[in-house]
Motif scaffolding. Structure first.
Motif, PDB file in Angstrom:
ATOM      1  N   LYS A 218       1.115  -1.178  -0.166  1.00  0.00           N
ATOM      2  CA  LYS A 218      -0.069  -0.104   0.142  1.00  0.00           C
ATOM      3  C   LYS A 218       0.750   1.341  -0.024  1.00  0.00           C
ATOM      4  O   LYS A 218       0.651   2.282  -0.654  1.00  0.00           O
ATOM      5  N   LYS A 219       1.922   1.112   0.884  1.00  0.00           N
ATOM      6  CA  LYS A 219       2.839   2.526   0.925  1.00  0.00           C
ATOM      7  C   LYS A 219       3.551   2.784  -0.441  1.00  0.00           C
ATOM      8  O   LYS A 219       3.560   3.641  -0.995  1.00  0.00           O
ATOM      9  N   LEU A 220       4.036   1.461  -1.141  1.00  0.00           N
ATOM     10  CA  LEU A 220       4.695   1.487  -2.286  1.00  0.00           C
ATOM     11  C   LEU A 220       3.738   2.074  -3.415  1.00  0.00           C
ATOM     12  O   LEU A 220       4.286   2.932  -4.049  1.00  0.00           O
ATOM     13  N   TRP A 221       2.674   1.743  -3.552  1.00  0.00           N
ATOM     14  CA  TRP A 221       1.916   2.321  -4.537  1.00  0.00           C
ATOM     15  C   TRP A 221       1.475   3.525  -4.119  1.00  0.00           C
ATOM     16  O   TRP A 221       1.319   4.352  -5.334  1.00  0.00           O
ATOM     17  N   ALA A 222       1.108   4.221  -2.982  1.00  0.00           N
ATOM     18  CA  ALA A 222       1.081   5.346  -2.751  1.00  0.00           C
ATOM     19  C   ALA A 222       2.101   6.332  -2.908  1.00  0.00           C
ATOM     20  O   ALA A 222       1.966   7.399  -3.597  1.00  0.00           O
ATOM     21  N   ASP A 223       3.485   5.754  -2.774  1.00  0.00           N
ATOM     22  CA  ASP A 223       4.390   6.522  -3.265  1.00  0.00           C
ATOM     23  C   ASP A 223       4.590   6.564  -4.745  1.00  0.00           C
ATOM     24  O   ASP A 223       5.017   7.483  -5.232  1.00  0.00           O
ATOM     25  N   ARG A 224       4.332   5.621  -5.443  1.00  0.00           N
ATOM     26  CA  ARG A 224       4.625   5.511  -6.843  1.00  0.00           C
ATOM     27  C   ARG A 224       3.617   6.564  -7.496  1.00  0.00           C
ATOM     28  O   ARG A 224       3.824   7.532  -8.382  1.00  0.00           O
ATOM     29  N   TYR A 225       2.204   6.545  -7.249  1.00  0.00           N
ATOM     30  CA  TYR A 225       1.376   7.376  -7.619  1.00  0.00           C
ATOM     31  C   TYR A 225       1.595   9.003  -7.137  1.00  0.00           C
ATOM     32  O   TYR A 225       1.347   9.806  -8.093  1.00  0.00           O
ATOM     33  N   ALA A 226       1.934   9.157  -5.891  1.00  0.00           N
ATOM     34  CA  ALA A 226       2.704  10.485  -5.649  1.00  0.00           C
ATOM     35  C   ALA A 226       3.634  10.973  -6.678  1.00  0.00           C
ATOM     36  O   ALA A 226       3.788  12.063  -7.050  1.00  0.00           O
ATOM     37  N   GLN A 227       4.616  10.095  -6.920  1.00  0.00           N
ATOM     38  CA  GLN A 227       5.538  10.436  -7.838  1.00  0.00           C
ATOM     39  C   GLN A 227       5.289  10.604  -9.331  1.00  0.00           C
ATOM     40  O   GLN A 227       5.780  11.445  -9.659  1.00  0.00           O
ATOM     41  N   CYS A 228       4.384   9.951  -9.366  1.00  0.00           N
ATOM     42  CA  CYS A 228       3.453  10.424 -10.736  1.00  0.00           C
ATOM     43  C   CYS A 228       2.745  11.572 -10.919  1.00  0.00           C
ATOM     44  O   CYS A 228       2.306  11.955 -12.198  1.00  0.00           O
ATOM     45  N   GLU A 229       2.376  11.999  -9.815  1.00  0.00           N
ATOM     46  CA  GLU A 229       1.743  13.209 -10.185  1.00  0.00           C
ATOM     47  C   GLU A 229       2.246  14.585 -10.958  1.00  0.00           C
ATOM     48  O   GLU A 229       1.497  15.518 -11.310  1.00  0.00           O
ATOM     49  N   VAL A 230       3.664  14.477 -10.909  1.00  0.00           N
ATOM     50  CA  VAL A 230       4.359  15.245 -11.752  1.00  0.00           C
ATOM     51  C   VAL A 230       3.652  15.193 -13.298  1.00  0.00           C
ATOM     52  O   VAL A 230       4.013  16.129 -13.974  1.00  0.00           O
ATOM     53  N   LEU A 231       3.528  14.296 -13.648  1.00  0.00           N
ATOM     54  CA  LEU A 231       2.714  14.172 -15.148  1.00  0.00           C
ATOM     55  C   LEU A 231       1.502  15.309 -15.140  1.00  0.00           C
ATOM     56  O   LEU A 231       1.512  15.861 -16.262  1.00  0.00           O
ATOM     57  N   VAL A 232       0.758  15.225 -14.248  1.00  0.00           N
ATOM     58  CA  VAL A 232      -0.369  16.229 -14.125  1.00  0.00           C
ATOM     59  C   VAL A 232       0.234  17.478 -13.977  1.00  0.00           C
ATOM     60  O   VAL A 232      -0.208  18.533 -14.794  1.00  0.00           O
ATOM     61  N   HIS A 233       1.138  17.851 -13.271  1.00  0.00           N
ATOM     62  CA  HIS A 233       1.631  19.256 -12.868  1.00  0.00           C
ATOM     63  C   HIS A 233       2.334  19.811 -14.363  1.00  0.00           C
ATOM     64  O   HIS A 233       2.000  20.920 -14.747  1.00  0.00           O
ATOM     65  N   ARG A 234       3.034  18.941 -14.865  1.00  0.00           N
ATOM     66  CA  ARG A 234       3.447  19.406 -16.172  1.00  0.00           C
ATOM     67  C   ARG A 234       2.558  19.628 -17.342  1.00  0.00           C
ATOM     68  O   ARG A 234       2.597  20.417 -18.042  1.00  0.00           O
ATOM     69  N   ALA A 235       1.456  18.949 -17.239  1.00  0.00           N
ATOM     70  CA  ALA A 235       0.299  19.155 -18.233  1.00  0.00           C
ATOM     71  C   ALA A 235      -0.357  20.429 -17.910  1.00  0.00           C
ATOM     72  O   ALA A 235      -0.761  21.228 -18.793  1.00  0.00           O
ATOM     73  N   VAL A 236      -0.453  20.755 -16.650  1.00  0.00           N
ATOM     74  CA  VAL A 236      -0.907  22.098 -16.105  1.00  0.00           C
ATOM     75  C   VAL A 236      -0.197  23.006 -16.828  1.00  0.00           C
ATOM     76  O   VAL A 236      -0.464  24.157 -17.288  1.00  0.00           O
ATOM     77  N   GLU A 237       1.045  23.008 -16.536  1.00  0.00           N
ATOM     78  CA  GLU A 237       1.923  24.019 -17.009  1.00  0.00           C
ATOM     79  C   GLU A 237       2.104  24.323 -18.516  1.00  0.00           C
ATOM     80  O   GLU A 237       2.432  25.319 -19.016  1.00  0.00           O
ATOM     81  N   ARG A 238       1.767  22.953 -19.358  1.00  0.00           N
ATOM     82  CA  ARG A 238       1.764  23.121 -20.534  1.00  0.00           C
ATOM     83  C   ARG A 238       0.192  23.697 -21.143  1.00  0.00           C
ATOM     84  O   ARG A 238       0.402  24.173 -22.446  1.00  0.00           O
ATOM     85  N   GLY A 239      -0.393  23.795 -20.160  1.00  0.00           N
ATOM     86  CA  GLY A 239      -2.009  24.378 -20.745  1.00  0.00           C
ATOM     87  C   GLY A 239      -2.747  23.227 -21.334  1.00  0.00           C
ATOM     88  O   GLY A 239      -3.909  23.811 -21.757  1.00  0.00           O
ATOM     89  N   GLU A 240      -2.570  22.029 -20.888  1.00  0.00           N
ATOM     90  CA  GLU A 240      -3.124  20.971 -21.581  1.00  0.00           C
ATOM     91  C   GLU A 240      -4.444  20.745 -20.577  1.00  0.00           C
ATOM     92  O   GLU A 240      -5.361  20.030 -20.993  1.00  0.00           O
ATOM     93  N   LEU A 241      -4.237  21.001 -19.253  1.00  0.00           N
ATOM     94  CA  LEU A 241      -5.596  21.011 -18.312  1.00  0.00           C
ATOM     95  C   LEU A 241      -6.017  22.498 -18.173  1.00  0.00           C
ATOM     96  O   LEU A 241      -5.083  23.334 -17.913  1.00  0.00           O
ATOM     97  N   PRO A 242      -7.338  22.438 -17.898  1.00  0.00           N
ATOM     98  CA  PRO A 242      -7.840  23.728 -17.515  1.00  0.00           C
ATOM     99  C   PRO A 242      -7.580  24.432 -16.404  1.00  0.00           C
ATOM    100  O   PRO A 242      -7.591  25.868 -15.975  1.00  0.00           O
ATOM    101  N   SER A 243      -7.282  23.985 -15.247  1.00  0.00           N
ATOM    102  CA  SER A 243      -7.001  24.397 -13.824  1.00  0.00           C
ATOM    103  C   SER A 243      -5.910  23.694 -13.014  1.00  0.00           C
ATOM    104  O   SER A 243      -5.581  22.572 -13.280  1.00  0.00           O
TER     105      SER A 243
END
Length: 209
Positions: A128-153
């Protein structure tokens, strides 16, 4: 089975002979688990395959639960980085492809380890901890998308988006035990991106703040 905490907590980056023994034992655990599942995993079998005296295995890992926890911890120590393809859809597709590849290889260690976690409270907590850490690590994908303007908010809930994008792969291969669909990684990614662009994963609490 009833699990007990390991007698000692293994050093996460041991050196010398300790590191060699740990590597041998964890390689043996992966092989035994992949070939025979949790039911076939024993301290004696691991010691024999690893070429390590069983007293050493018992002293350091104490029981099968301790071995499983250390295998999961070792996975968390890997120098893994989320995909960076230049687009959210591409990143999620690549992530899904990675997940699918790990689940369809036969025999699959990933599937065996998930099954083992149902038999060990220690392993379940570690996984459970490993998966939580992996998903937290992957949140950068969404943050980059926001910076590129791919996501509205900037208030897009990254965890919810990632879960929606990856869940169909686990559902198809682990829950339904269906044959892999070569188009599923990209199709699931595309659906999640469209939903995110429409605001489906907006965190309303943050928007109101």
């Amino acid at each position: 089975m009833t699990d007990h905490p390991p007698a000692t907590t293994p050093d996460r980056r041991p050196g010398g002979r300790t590191a060699r023994i740990r590597a041998q034992v964890l390689d043996a655990v992966r092989a035994e688990l992949t070939e025979g599942g949790h039911e076939g995993l024993t301290m004696e079998g691991v010691a024999t395959r690893a070429g390590v005296h069983r007293a050493t295995v018992y002293r350091r890992w104490r029981d099968v639960g301790g071995l499983l926890v250390d295998v999961i911890d070792a996975a968390g120590e890997m120098d893994w980085q989320p995909p960076d393809t230049g687009s959210l859809r591409g990143d999620l597709t690549a992530l899904n492809q990675e997940i699918q590849d790990s689940l369809v290889v036969q025999p699959s260690f990933a599937v065996a380890l998930m099954a083992a976690s149902f038999h060990s409270e220690q392993a379940a907590r570690a996984q459970k901890k490993l998966w939580a850490d992996r998903y937290a690590q992957c949140e950068v994908l969404v943050h980059r998308a926001v910076e590129r303007g791919e996501l509205p908010s900037r208030h897009t809930d990254a965890h919810s988006l990632l879960t929606a994008a990856t869940a169909p792969v686990y559902h198809q291969l682990v829950l339904l035990r269906a044959d892999p669909d070569p188009q599923l990684p990209e199709r699931s990614a595309a659906a999640a991106v469209l939903a995110a662009a429409a605001g489906a994963f907006s965190d309303l609490r943050e928007e109101r703040a």
